[in-house]
Design an enzyme around this catalytic site. Structure first.
Site, PDB file in Angstrom:
ATOM      1  CB  THR A  14      -0.910  -0.004   1.252  1.00 34.80           C
ATOM      2  OG1 THR A  14      -1.618  -1.229   1.273  1.00 34.80           O
ATOM      3  CG2 THR A  14      -1.893   1.148   1.246  1.00 34.80           C
ATOM      4  CB  VAL A  15       3.219   2.660   2.467  1.00 36.69           C
ATOM      5  CG1 VAL A  15       3.973   3.963   2.620  1.00 36.69           C
ATOM      6  CG2 VAL A  15       2.114   2.561   3.519  1.00 36.69           C
ATOM      7  CE  LYS A 107       1.806   0.840  12.593  1.00 33.71           C
ATOM      8  NZ  LYS A 107       1.155   1.372  11.409  1.00 33.71           N
ATOM      9  CD  GLU A 131       6.471  13.292  10.770  1.00 33.24           C
ATOM     10  OE1 GLU A 131       7.335  14.129  11.001  1.00 33.24           O
ATOM     11  OE2 GLU A 131       5.618  12.966  11.614  1.00 33.24           O
ATOM     12  N   GLY A 189     -12.323  -2.463   4.240  1.00 34.50           N
ATOM     13  CA  GLY A 189     -10.856  -2.547   4.208  1.00 34.50           C
ATOM     14  C   GLY A 189     -10.188  -1.667   5.262  1.00 34.50           C
ATOM     15  CD  GLU A 192      -4.634  -5.513   8.638  1.00 34.08           C
ATOM     16  OE1 GLU A 192      -4.512  -6.549   7.976  1.00 34.08           O
ATOM     17  OE2 GLU A 192      -4.150  -4.422   8.301  1.00 34.08           O
ATOM     18  CG  ASP A 203      -1.744   0.520  15.142  1.00 34.10           C
ATOM     19  OD1 ASP A 203      -0.744   0.291  14.454  1.00 34.10           O
ATOM     20  OD2 ASP A 203      -2.434   1.553  15.025  1.00 34.10           O
ATOM     21  CE  LYS A 207      -0.105   3.871  14.305  1.00 33.85           C
ATOM     22  NZ  LYS A 207      -1.492   3.837  13.831  1.00 33.85           N
ATOM     23  N   GLY A 304      -3.418   5.053   4.897  1.00 36.94           N
ATOM     24  CA  GLY A 304      -3.703   5.068   3.459  1.00 36.94           C
ATOM     25  C   GLY A 304      -2.413   5.291   2.685  1.00 36.94           C
TER      26      GLY A 304
HETATM   27  N1  NAP Z   1      -0.993   1.175   5.095  1.00 37.71           N
HETATM   28  C1  NAP Z   1      -1.025   2.243   5.856  1.00 37.71           C
HETATM   29  O1  NAP Z   1      -1.983   3.017   5.811  1.00 37.71           O
HETATM   30  C2  NAP Z   1       0.115   2.566   6.784  1.00 37.71           C
HETATM   31  C3  NAP Z   1       0.059   3.743   7.563  1.00 37.71           C
HETATM   32  C4  NAP Z   1       1.136   4.066   8.391  1.00 37.71           C
HETATM   33  C5  NAP Z   1       2.213   3.210   8.469  1.00 37.71           C
HETATM   34  N2  NAP Z   1       2.212   2.058   7.722  1.00 37.71           N
HETATM   35  C6  NAP Z   1       3.380   1.186   7.844  1.00 37.71           C
HETATM   36  O2  NAP Z   1       4.006   1.065   6.581  1.00 37.71           O
HETATM   37  C7  NAP Z   1       4.590  -0.212   6.433  1.00 37.71           C
HETATM   38  C8  NAP Z   1       4.049  -0.867   5.164  1.00 37.71           C
HETATM   39  O3  NAP Z   1       2.647  -1.002   5.295  1.00 37.71           O
HETATM   40  P1  NAP Z   1       1.733  -1.397   4.044  1.00 37.71           P
HETATM   41  O4  NAP Z   1       0.333  -1.138   4.466  1.00 37.71           O
HETATM   42  O5  NAP Z   1       2.228  -0.781   2.789  1.00 37.71           O
HETATM   43  O6  NAP Z   1       1.971  -2.980   4.011  1.00 37.71           O
HETATM   44  P2  NAP Z   1       1.578  -3.999   2.857  1.00 37.71           P
HETATM   45  O7  NAP Z   1       0.592  -3.408   1.925  1.00 37.71           O
HETATM   46  O8  NAP Z   1       1.266  -5.283   3.535  1.00 37.71           O
HETATM   47  O9  NAP Z   1       2.957  -4.175   2.047  1.00 37.71           O
HETATM   48  C9  NAP Z   1       4.065  -4.825   2.576  1.00 37.71           C
HETATM   49  C10 NAP Z   1       5.095  -4.976   1.476  1.00 37.71           C
HETATM   50  O10 NAP Z   1       6.247  -5.602   2.005  1.00 37.71           O
HETATM   51  C11 NAP Z   1       6.613  -6.690   1.197  1.00 37.71           C
HETATM   52  N3  NAP Z   1       7.198  -7.720   2.036  1.00 37.71           N
HETATM   53  C12 NAP Z   1       6.627  -8.372   3.067  1.00 37.71           C
HETATM   54  N4  NAP Z   1       7.476  -9.273   3.571  1.00 37.71           N
HETATM   55  C13 NAP Z   1       8.610  -9.173   2.824  1.00 37.71           C
HETATM   56  C14 NAP Z   1       9.837  -9.864   2.824  1.00 37.71           C
HETATM   57  N5  NAP Z   1      10.061 -10.861   3.697  1.00 37.71           N
HETATM   58  N6  NAP Z   1      10.786  -9.495   1.919  1.00 37.71           N
HETATM   59  C15 NAP Z   1      10.554  -8.509   1.037  1.00 37.71           C
HETATM   60  N7  NAP Z   1       9.379  -7.830   0.983  1.00 37.71           N
HETATM   61  C16 NAP Z   1       8.437  -8.175   1.859  1.00 37.71           C
HETATM   62  C17 NAP Z   1       5.345  -7.167   0.546  1.00 37.71           C
HETATM   63  O11 NAP Z   1       5.649  -7.867  -0.653  1.00 37.71           O
HETATM   64  P3  NAP Z   1       4.517  -8.427  -1.675  1.00 37.71           P
HETATM   65  O12 NAP Z   1       3.792  -7.207  -2.172  1.00 37.71           O
HETATM   66  O13 NAP Z   1       5.262  -9.103  -2.741  1.00 37.71           O
HETATM   67  O14 NAP Z   1       3.660  -9.342  -0.851  1.00 37.71           O
HETATM   68  C18 NAP Z   1       4.624  -5.838   0.289  1.00 37.71           C
HETATM   69  O15 NAP Z   1       5.055  -5.285  -0.909  1.00 37.71           O
HETATM   70  C19 NAP Z   1       4.266  -0.960   7.735  1.00 37.71           C
HETATM   71  O16 NAP Z   1       5.330  -0.823   8.649  1.00 37.71           O
HETATM   72  C20 NAP Z   1       3.039  -0.235   8.255  1.00 37.71           C
HETATM   73  O17 NAP Z   1       2.906  -0.334   9.663  1.00 37.71           O
HETATM   74  C21 NAP Z   1       1.203   1.722   6.898  1.00 37.71           C
END
Ligand code: NAP
Length: 440
Positions: A14-15, A107, A131, A189, A192, A203, A207, A304
Site C-alpha cells: 500500500t505505502v 512503528k 515520520e 478494508g 484487518e 497499534d 505509536k 492510506g
Molecule cells: N498502510 C497504511 O496506511 C500505513 C500507515 C502508516 C504506516 N504504515 C506502515 O508502513 C509499512 C508498510 O505497510 P503497508 O500497508 O504498505 O503494508 P503492505 O501493503 O502489507 O505491504 C508490505 C510490502 O512488504 C513486502 N514484504 C513483506 N514481507 C517481505 C519480505 N520478507 N521481503 C521482502 N518484501 C516483503 C510485501 O511484498 P509483496 O507485495 O510481494 O507481498 C509488500 O510489498 C508498515 O510498517 C506499516 O505499519 C502503513
C-alpha cells in the site's frame, strides 16, 4: 544540479507502491525542490510478478531485503515491509551499520528496537527518519523532535488508530453494535481480517511509545503501557456518554506526573465540545501540551497509501536537502545515549474523572448504597442518575450512571469492588476514564 539521491525501497505494498508512483510522477518537481533528483535504483518485495501499477523494469530487483540494504548503489534504504522482526529489523540494522540513511514507516520496529537503531544511526552519522510511523500523514514526529525543542511537554495524547475511531464514530452515529461496526470496517478494508491488534489497542501503544520518548526523553517502553481496547464498549456506554456531554474515543495518553510517566491506551470520554471529540471516522489527531507553546492539536489522515507516502516522501526530501557533514537531528529527539530509563507511574495513582455505569437490581436503598460507597472512598460526584431501560416493569434492572470529579483511580477501584461485593449488580460495571484537554 547535484548528483541524484539513490534510493532502494523494500516493500511495495500500500505505502511502497504509492511512494514509488509519486517519486516517478513528480521527479522534476522534487528535483527542483530538493536541488537534486531522487532516483529509485533498487526495490524488494516478496512477489516479483505482481503488478504494482508502475514500471520497475529498469530498477534492480532484490528478493532479499537485507541484500538490498547491503547494496553499494543506494544512499537511502526505505523500509516499507512492516513488522518488528526480520527481514525489516535485519535490513534496517544492516543499512544503518553501513552508514546508509534509513526512512521507515514501521512503528512496530521502532517500538521494539528504536533505541538500538538510533544508537547505530548516531554512531554511523546517518539519519533514521520515521515520520510515517505515527499518525500517518500528520507531521507529529517533526513537531516533537524539532519544532517544540525548548518546550517542556506535560502531556501528549491522540487518536492514532483509524479503525477504532471509525468503529466508535459509526456506533454513535448509527446506533449500531461494536460487532456490526467492526464487520463494516472489515468490509471497507479499514480493519484487518484479524483486527485484534487494532481494537485491543496494541497499534496505538506502539505509536504512543514513540511519542512518549520524544516528549519526555526516556527510553522507548512499548511493553510498559497500560492497555484496554474498545471491544468492551457498548452502545449503552456511547448513548450515556452523549447524554452527559461526552464522546468516547480510543486515546493513547502519555503524561508526566509526580510519580513517573503515565503511558496508557484505553477508551476515554472526552467533552463533546472539545476539538478532539470532533475527529471522526478514520481521521487521526495528536494533541501536545507544552509550557511555551501551550496546546497544539494536529488533525489529519492517519493511514492510506498516499497520506503515508506523503510523510515518507518528506523524510526522503529532508535527506536529499541535507548537506554532508551538517549537524544531524538526533533520531529520538536527544542523543540516544542520554535517554533516561522509563519510570512508570502506577495506573492506580492516576488522577482524573471517571464515568461508571452499572446495572443494578431494583431493590430499595441501592441508589443510596452506591452513593454511600463513593463517599466512603472520598469520591466526589459530578452527577449520579438512575433510569430503567423501558420505564414499564417496576422490578426490572435499573441503570445507575455516575460521573466523578477528579479523583484517584485506586479510590474508584475500591468503591466499585465494595459495590460489587454487595451482590445487587447485574453484570460487570463499566468504568471509563475521562480526559479533558487543558483548556476544557
Ligand atoms: N498502510 C497504511 O496506511 C500505513 C500507515 C502508516 C504506516 N504504515 C506502515 O508502513 C509499512 C508498510 O505497510 P503497508 O500497508 O504498505 O503494508 P503492505 O501493503 O502489507 O505491504 C508490505 C510490502 O512488504 C513486502 N514484504 C513483506 N514481507 C517481505 C519480505 N520478507 N521481503 C521482502 N518484501 C516483503 C510485501 O511484498 P509483496 O507485495 O510481494 O507481498 C509488500 O510489498 C508498515 O510498517 C506499516 O505499519 C502503513
Amino acid at each position: 544540479m547535484a548528483d541524484a539521491l539513490k534510493i532502494g525501497i523494500a516493500g511495495l505494498g500500500t505505502v511502497g507502491a504509492s511512494l514509488a508512483r509519486i517519486l516517478v510522477e513528480r521527479r522534476e518537481a522534487l528535483a527542483a525542490t530538493c536541488g537534486r533528483p531522487i532516483e529509485i535504483v533498487a526495490v524488494s518485495a516478496r512477489d516479483r510478478t505482481r503488478d504494482r501499477g508502475i514500471d520497475l523494469s529498469r530498477v534492480a530487483w532484490f528478493d532479499d531485503a537485507v541484500a538490498l540494504a547491503e547494496n553499494s548503489q543506494i544512499d537511502v534504504f526505505v523500509e516499507l515491509m512492516g513488522g518488528a522482526g526480520d527481514p525489516a529489523y535485519a535490513a534496517v540494522k544492516t543499512a544503518l551499520s553501513r552508514g546508509v540513511h534509513v526512512v521507515t514507516a514501521n512503528k512496530a520496529l521502532l517500538a521494539a528496537h528504536g533505541v538500538e537503531l538510533a544508537t547505530i544511526a548516531e554512531e554511523r552519522g546517518c539519519l533514521l527518519n520515521y515520520e510515517a510511523a505515527v499518525a500517518g500523514g500528520i507531521p507529529v514526529i517533526k513537531a516533537l523532535r524539532e519544532s517544540l525543542t525548548g518546550n517542556t511537554v506535560s502531556r501528549v495524547y491522540g487518536i492514532m488508530n483509524g479503525t477504532c475511531n471509525y468503529i466508535l464514530t459509526k456506533m454513535e452515529k448509527e446506533g449500531l453494535s461494536f460487532a456490526e461496526c467492526l464487520k463494516e470496517a472489515q468490509r471497507l478494508g479499514y480493519a484487518e481480517a484479524d483486527p485484534a491488534f487494532d481494537i485491543e489497542g496494541n497499534d496505538t501503544a506502539h505509536k504512543l511509545s514513540i511519542l512518549t520518548t520524544l516528549a519526555f526523553g526516556n527510553k522507548i517502553a512499548a511493553d510498559d503501557i497500560y492497555l484496554e481496547g474498545i471491544s468492551n464498549i457498548s452502545i449503552d456506554d456511547i448513548r450515556a456518554a452523549a447524554d452527559l456531554g461526552y464522546r468516547i474515543k480510543l486515546l493513547g495518553v502519555a503524561q508526566r506526573t509526580d510519580t513517573g510517566i503515565e503511558q496508557r491506551v484505553h477508551p476515554t470520554m472526552v467533552p463533546i465540545e472539545s476539538e478532539i471529540a470532533q475527529v471522526d471516522g478514520v481521521t487521526n489527531a495528536v494533541a501536545i501540551e507544552s509550557d511555551i507553546l501551550g496546546e497544539l492539536l494536529m488533525v489529519g489522515p492517519g493511514a492510506g497509501g498516499n497520506a503515508t507516502a506523503s510523510a515518507v516522501l518528506g523524510d526522503i526530501a529532508d535527506i536529499a536537502k541535507s548537506r554532508p557533514g551538517a549537524q544531524m537531528v538526533p533520531v529520538l529527539g536527544r542523543p540516544a545515549a542520554t535517554l533516561e530509563p522509563f519510570k512508570r507511574a502506577q495506573i492506580r495513582k492516576h488522577h482524573g474523572g471517571y464515568f461508571i455505569r452499572m446495572t443494578v437490581e431494583d431493590r430499595a436503598g441501592v441508589f443510596a448504597n452506591v452513593a454511600g460507597h463513593m463517599a466512603e472512598n472520598g469520591i466526589s460526584l459530578e452527577s449520579i442518575v438512575q433510569h430503567s431501560k423501558h420505564h414499564t416493569e417496576a422490578a426490572e434492572p435499573k441503570t445507575i450512571i455516575l460521573v466523578t470529579h477528579a479523583t484517584m483511580e485506586d479510590s474508584v477501584r475500591r468503591a466499585v469492588a465494595a459495590i460489587t461485593r454487595e451482590g445487587y449488580l447485574a453484570g460487570e460495571p463499566q468504568v471509563i476514564r475521562i480526559e479533558r484537554p487543558k483548556s476544557a
